[in-house]
Design an enzyme around this catalytic site. Sequence first.
Site, PDB file in Angstrom:
ATOM      1  N   LYS A   1     -32.575  12.051  27.022  1.00 57.41           N
ATOM      2  CA  LYS A   1     -31.601  12.941  27.344  1.00 57.41           C
ATOM      3  C   LYS A   1     -31.509  13.655  26.151  1.00 57.41           C
ATOM      4  O   LYS A   1     -31.355  13.194  24.829  1.00 57.41           O
ATOM      5  CB  LYS A   1     -30.064  11.815  27.681  1.00 57.41           C
ATOM      6  CG  LYS A   1     -28.892  12.611  27.597  1.00 57.41           C
ATOM      7  CD  LYS A   1     -27.672  12.122  27.920  1.00 57.41           C
ATOM      8  CE  LYS A   1     -26.479  13.018  28.174  1.00 57.41           C
ATOM      9  NZ  LYS A   1     -25.473  12.223  28.507  1.00 57.41           N
TER      10      LYS A   1
ATOM     11  N   ARG B   1     -18.729  19.391  30.889  1.00 54.95           N
ATOM     12  CA  ARG B   1     -17.737  18.906  29.923  1.00 54.95           C
ATOM     13  C   ARG B   1     -16.580  19.803  30.346  1.00 54.95           C
ATOM     14  O   ARG B   1     -15.315  19.233  29.964  1.00 54.95           O
ATOM     15  CB  ARG B   1     -18.261  19.235  28.586  1.00 54.95           C
ATOM     16  CG  ARG B   1     -19.374  18.359  28.124  1.00 54.95           C
ATOM     17  CD  ARG B   1     -19.947  18.828  26.594  1.00 54.95           C
ATOM     18  NE  ARG B   1     -21.049  17.903  26.456  1.00 54.95           N
ATOM     19  CZ  ARG B   1     -21.864  18.233  25.377  1.00 54.95           C
ATOM     20  NH1 ARG B   1     -21.447  19.086  24.490  1.00 54.95           N
ATOM     21  NH2 ARG B   1     -22.977  17.390  25.115  1.00 54.95           N
TER      22      ARG B   1
ATOM     23  N   LYS C   1     -23.753  16.598  19.535  1.00 52.97           N
ATOM     24  CA  LYS C   1     -24.162  14.981  19.971  1.00 52.97           C
ATOM     25  C   LYS C   1     -25.488  14.812  19.490  1.00 52.97           C
ATOM     26  O   LYS C   1     -26.511  13.799  19.672  1.00 52.97           O
ATOM     27  CB  LYS C   1     -24.126  14.770  21.433  1.00 52.97           C
ATOM     28  CG  LYS C   1     -22.627  15.141  21.994  1.00 52.97           C
ATOM     29  CD  LYS C   1     -22.679  14.484  23.395  1.00 52.97           C
ATOM     30  CE  LYS C   1     -21.137  14.549  23.801  1.00 52.97           C
ATOM     31  NZ  LYS C   1     -20.872  13.531  25.123  1.00 52.97           N
TER      32      LYS C   1
ATOM     33  N   GLU D   1     -38.470   6.411  23.370  1.00 53.45           N
ATOM     34  CA  GLU D   1     -37.222   5.863  24.293  1.00 53.45           C
ATOM     35  C   GLU D   1     -37.791   5.210  25.599  1.00 53.45           C
ATOM     36  O   GLU D   1     -37.059   4.335  26.002  1.00 53.45           O
ATOM     37  CB  GLU D   1     -36.632   7.239  24.412  1.00 53.45           C
ATOM     38  CG  GLU D   1     -35.736   7.767  23.546  1.00 53.45           C
ATOM     39  CD  GLU D   1     -34.565   7.258  23.105  1.00 53.45           C
ATOM     40  OE1 GLU D   1     -34.382   5.994  23.373  1.00 53.45           O
ATOM     41  OE2 GLU D   1     -33.878   7.354  21.869  1.00 53.45           O
TER      42      GLU D   1
ATOM     43  N   TYR E   1     -26.049  18.710  41.589  1.00 59.40           N
ATOM     44  CA  TYR E   1     -24.816  18.934  42.388  1.00 59.40           C
ATOM     45  C   TYR E   1     -25.193  19.744  43.679  1.00 59.40           C
ATOM     46  O   TYR E   1     -24.269  20.139  44.444  1.00 59.40           O
ATOM     47  CB  TYR E   1     -23.986  19.899  41.532  1.00 59.40           C
ATOM     48  CG  TYR E   1     -23.852  19.221  40.188  1.00 59.40           C
ATOM     49  CD1 TYR E   1     -22.616  18.374  40.039  1.00 59.40           C
ATOM     50  CD2 TYR E   1     -24.779  19.404  39.109  1.00 59.40           C
ATOM     51  CE1 TYR E   1     -22.572  17.505  38.827  1.00 59.40           C
ATOM     52  CE2 TYR E   1     -24.424  18.469  37.668  1.00 59.40           C
ATOM     53  CZ  TYR E   1     -23.420  17.695  37.849  1.00 59.40           C
ATOM     54  OH  TYR E   1     -23.059  16.922  36.668  1.00 59.40           O
TER      55      TYR E   1
ATOM     56  N   LYS F   1     -33.381  14.646  31.502  1.00 63.25           N
ATOM     57  CA  LYS F   1     -32.232  15.135  31.638  1.00 63.25           C
ATOM     58  C   LYS F   1     -32.046  16.097  30.453  1.00 63.25           C
ATOM     59  O   LYS F   1     -31.968  15.577  29.353  1.00 63.25           O
ATOM     60  CB  LYS F   1     -30.973  14.202  31.453  1.00 63.25           C
ATOM     61  CG  LYS F   1     -29.427  14.994  31.617  1.00 63.25           C
ATOM     62  CD  LYS F   1     -28.425  13.922  31.656  1.00 63.25           C
ATOM     63  CE  LYS F   1     -27.224  14.723  31.655  1.00 63.25           C
ATOM     64  NZ  LYS F   1     -26.027  13.615  31.168  1.00 63.25           N
TER      65      LYS F   1
END
Length: 323
Positions: free
Chosen positions: A196, A206, A218, A234, A314, A249
Site C-alpha cells: 500500500k 478521505r 502517512k 512486504e 467503485y 494499492k
Amino acid sequence: MNLIRRPRRSRQSAAIRDMVQETRLSVHDFILPLFVMEGHNIRSEVKSMPGIHRFSTDLLLEEVGECVDLGVMTFALFPNLPEAKKDKYATESHNPDGLYLQTVRAIKDRFPDVVVMTDIAMDPYSSDGHDGIVENGKILNDPTLEVLGKMAVAQAQAGADIVGPSDMMDGRIGHIRQMLDESNFHDVAIMAYTAKYASAFYGPFRDALDSAPKFGDKKTYQMNPANSREALIEAQLDFAEGADFLMVKPALPYLDIVKLLHDTYNLPIAAYNVSGEYAMIKAAGQLGWLDGERAMMESLMAIKRAGASVILTYFAKEAASLL
Ligand code: PBG
C-alpha cells in the site's frame, strides 16, 4: 509484400477477436467498497466521487441487494463517523454495538451468501486521522497491533468473512491471524494490503470518510511510490504471517507491482482501484474529455491482465451492469 506473420489476421472480425481474447472480466472479479454512515434513510453523494454515496444502514442494505442482483457478491465496508465518536485509541472500532459492526451484522443477516470484507485500520475512528496510535507526533507500531487484533476479533464476531488490514503496521498479519485463531475464527480470511503506497490517489476516499490525517502524512507506514523491491519484502512477510490474499494499492499506477507479486507468489492477487482513479475517469467523462464507460472497462481489464484476480473498485456496480 511477402509477410509470413500478419497479426492483423487475428483482429479482422469481432468473432475472431473474441476467440483470441486472453483476458475476460467477470462480475466475480469485483469487490465493491461501500461507505456507511449514521442515520436513517440517508444517501449522501461523495462530492469528489460522482455516483458514489455514503448510505445509512437501511439504504446500504438496498444497495447491496441491487448489486447482488447484478452478480456482485463481495463488499468492502468503510465507516464515516462523526468527530465525536473518534478518539486517540479508536475505541469505537471494536464496539460491537457501534455503527460499523451493526452494519456488518445487518448485511450478513439479510444476505447470508454475500461475502463481507471488513477494514482493519484506526483512521476512520482516530481523532488523529492516522492508521495507528500517535504519541508525540509518532505512529507507534506495536501498541497499534493490540487495537488491530481487537478489531479483527470484533469484526469476525459480527460475521466478517474476510478482514482487510489496510494500516501497514509491521507484524499485523501474524498478530491478527493469531488473535483470530485463538478465538476460533480459523475460517476468517485475511486480505493483506501488502503493498500500500503513500499515494495522492486516496484523496476522495478521505473526503468520503472525513478521515484525512490531522497532521503530517502517512509516509512512515505506507510505502514510497518509488519502490518495487520493497513490495517483495512486504509480500514475503504477509505470506509467512498467513495472509490469504496479497493486495496492491492503488492499482493503475502500480500494475508493475501487481505483475511482480503475481509472478512471485501463488496466492490470489488483489488490486485496489482507488478513489482517485475513479474520480479521474468520472471527471474526464463528465467533461466529455473521454468516453467514461470505455475508459472504465479498459482500466479494469488492464488491472486483470496485469495479474489481479480480485479487483476492489467503485466501478463494480456500473461495470457489472454492462457485463
Ligand atoms: C485507510 C484506507 C485508505 C483507503 C482505504 N483504507 C486511505 C488512506 O490510507 O488514507 C483508500 C481507498 C481509496 O482511496 O479508495 N486505512
